[in-house]
Design a protein around this motif. Sequence first.
Motif, PDB file in Angstrom:
ATOM      1  N   SER A  48       0.844 -38.082 -11.932  1.00  0.00           N
ATOM      2  CA  SER A  48      -0.475 -38.620 -12.257  1.00  0.00           C
ATOM      3  C   SER A  48      -1.517 -38.099 -11.288  1.00  0.00           C
ATOM      4  CB  SER A  48      -0.460 -40.149 -12.201  1.00  0.00           C
ATOM      5  OG  SER A  48       0.424 -40.661 -13.160  1.00  0.00           O
ATOM      6  N   ASP A 163      -1.327 -38.074 -19.662  1.00  0.00           N
ATOM      7  CA  ASP A 163      -0.479 -38.720 -18.662  1.00  0.00           C
ATOM      8  C   ASP A 163       0.436 -39.729 -19.340  1.00  0.00           C
ATOM      9  OD1 ASP A 163       0.683 -39.637 -16.411  1.00  0.00           O
ATOM     10  OD2 ASP A 163      -1.127 -40.426 -15.476  1.00  0.00           O
ATOM     11  N   GLU A 164       1.621 -39.287 -19.680  1.00  0.00           N
ATOM     12  CA  GLU A 164       2.582 -40.142 -20.393  1.00  0.00           C
ATOM     13  C   GLU A 164       1.925 -40.940 -21.510  1.00  0.00           C
ATOM     14  OE1 GLU A 164       5.306 -42.354 -17.965  1.00  0.00           O
ATOM     15  OE2 GLU A 164       4.630 -41.259 -16.201  1.00  0.00           O
TER      16      GLU A 164
HETATM   17 MG   LIG Z   1       2.047 -41.639 -13.357  1.00  0.00          MG
END
Ligand SMILES: [Mg+2]
Lengths: 276, 270
Positions: A48, A163-164
Motif C-alpha cells: 500500500s 490496492d486490493e
Molecule cells: Mg495494504
Amino acid sequence: MELALTISKLTKGFWVQGRNFIALQDIDLSVNKGEFITIIGPSGCGKSTLLRCIAGFERPTTGFVQVEGQEVNRPGIDRMMVFQGLDQLFPWLTALENVAFALRVTDTTRGMALSRTLAGDYINLVGLSGYEGFYAHQLSGGMKQRVAIARALSVQPKILLMDEPFGSLDAFTRKALQEELASIWQKTGVTVLFVTHNIDEAIVQGDKIIAMSPQPGRILSVIDNPIPRPRSSESPKFAEIWETLHHLLGIHKNLSKEPLRSSQRTAPLEEVEAII
Amino acid sequence: MKDIDIAKRFTVLFSNRTVRQVLFMTVLAAVWESVAMTGYVPPLLFPRFSHVIQTLIKETLTGEVLGRTWFSLNLVATGLGLATISAVLATAFAMCSPLASECIETLMSILHPLPGIAILPIVILWLGTGTGAISAVIWFAAVWPLVANLHTGLRSVPITQIEAGRNLGLRGIRLVRTVLIPGAFPHILSGLRVAWARAWQALVASEMVFGACGGDGGLGWFIYKRRFFMEVPGVFAGMIVIVLIGLIVERIGFAQIEIRTVRRWGMTLE
Ligand SMILES: [Mg+2]
Ligand SMILES: Nc1ncnc2c1ncn2[C@@H]1O[C@H](COP(=O)(O)OP(=O)(O)OP(=O)(O)O)[C@@H](O)[C@H]1O
C-alpha cells in the motif's frame, strides 16, 4: 516500448515512536505503457505504501517516482487509485453522480449535463447500467468497487492503481470482477498496478508479477507471466509460477525443517492465508 | 358482521402512530376540560381548555400571536446565524493546528455544560437589556453544540473519501466544500438540531426575564405580559404556540431535511 512509470532508488521511512521505521527500501521499477502489473507480498511489506507513493499521497524519503518523465510530488488525475475499502464512494451521491462528480471537478468547463452523459458511459463500461440512481448504501460490495473503478477510469488516468480492490469480496464476485477488469483493461489500454494478497489472482491478472519481501519491503523478483490471456488456473505453467511465488514469499521456510506429517498436509494452504 | 368490520378498521387505524398520538392528545384535552369544569380548581388559575383555545384564536386574529412569533423567530435566526458563523470560524481555526484544536476543545468542555441563560446576568451588565442581549444568550446557547458537532463531523469523514477527493486534484477550500462538508453533514444536521432546541429554550427564558423592562418582545414577553395582567388563558395560549413552533421546526423542518438527505444517503449516525 514507452515507459509509463519509473521508480528509482525509492526508500520510504516513517517516524514511529521516535525511531525511523523503514517500510520500503531501494525500490527500482519500470513499467511500460499499457502493462498490467500485479504486486504480491506478505502483509505489512509496504504494498500500500508503494502505491501511495506513486499516487502522491506519500512523499518518498529518498529516491523518486516519475510518470512519463515527470516527477510525482502530489496526487493527480494521471494516477487514479482504487482503494481496498468499501467506503471510498461518496455516500451522498448516486453511482452516476459519483462518476459525474469526478468528471466535473477535474474539468470545470465540462457542464453538468455532459458530465452525466459521460458518467453514464463509464457506468455502462463496468456493467452497472440500471443502477445509476443507486446510492452507495444501496449497492453491493462488488457494485461499489465497480463504481470506484468507473470513477477512476472516467478521468482517463495514465495509470490505474488498485490496492486490493477485490480483497473484501467473495470468490465468485472476485472472479467476475477480475474478468471484467481484464476486458476493461483491453478496451482502454490503461496501465494497471494491481496489489493483491492472493497468489492465484496475481497470476491470473498480471502480465508481470512483482513479489515483495517482508519489512523492509524490497522487490524480490519480477516474473514475466508466460501464460496467454485469458488465463486459468488449469494452465500447465500456472502451477510452476505458483510454486515459484510460493517459494519466493517464504511460505515453506519453517515447514522444510521437519518432514510433513499427514495432519500437516493441509497446513501450507492455510498458512498462505495466515502469512500473506 | 358490521361490528367486526368497524372493530377491524379501528385496529388498523390505531396501529398508526400519528393517529394514536392525536387520540392521546384529545383524551388529554378532554381530561383537562373536565377537571376545569368540576369547579374544584379556581378557574382564574386553571382555565378550561376550550377557553384557552378561544383566547388563542382571538389573539391570532388580532395579529398579536403572529407578531410575537415573528419577533421571536427573528431573534433566534439572528442568534443561530451568528452562532453558525462563529462555529465555522472556530472550527476553521481548530483545523489550522493541533494546538488550536486543543484550545477550542478545552474551551468547549468548560463552556458547553453552562446553560445559555446562565450568562444572562453578565450579558445584561455588558450589553443592557435589549434584543442584543437576548441574541447574545441565544448565540452562547447554540454555539457549543455547533462547534462540537462540526468538529467531530469533519473528523468522521473516512480518510479514503478524502483521498479520493485529493486524487481528483481537490485541495483546500474546494476539498472542504465538495467532500468534507457533505461527509460531515449528518453531524452538522444533528448539531443544528441541538443548537435550535437550546436556542429556542434560551430565547423564551431570557425574554421572560426581560419582560418588565423591554418595550417590545416575542413569545416569552407575550406570556410574561399575560401573567402580569393575570390573563391565565393567554399564558397557556402562549405556551401552546411555543410548543407548536418547536414541533413544527423539529417534526416538519428537521425531520424532512433528514429524510431527504441523511436517510436517503444511508448516512444516519450510530
Ligand atoms: Mg495494504
Ligand atoms: N502512516 C504510517 N506511519 C507509520 N507506519 C506506517 C504508516 N503507513 C504504513 N506504515 C507501516 O509500513 C508498513 C507497510 O505498510 P503497508 O500498509 O504499506 O503494508 P501492506 O503491504 O499494504 O500490508 P497489507 O497487505 O496488510 O495491506 C507497515 O509495517 C506499517 O506499519
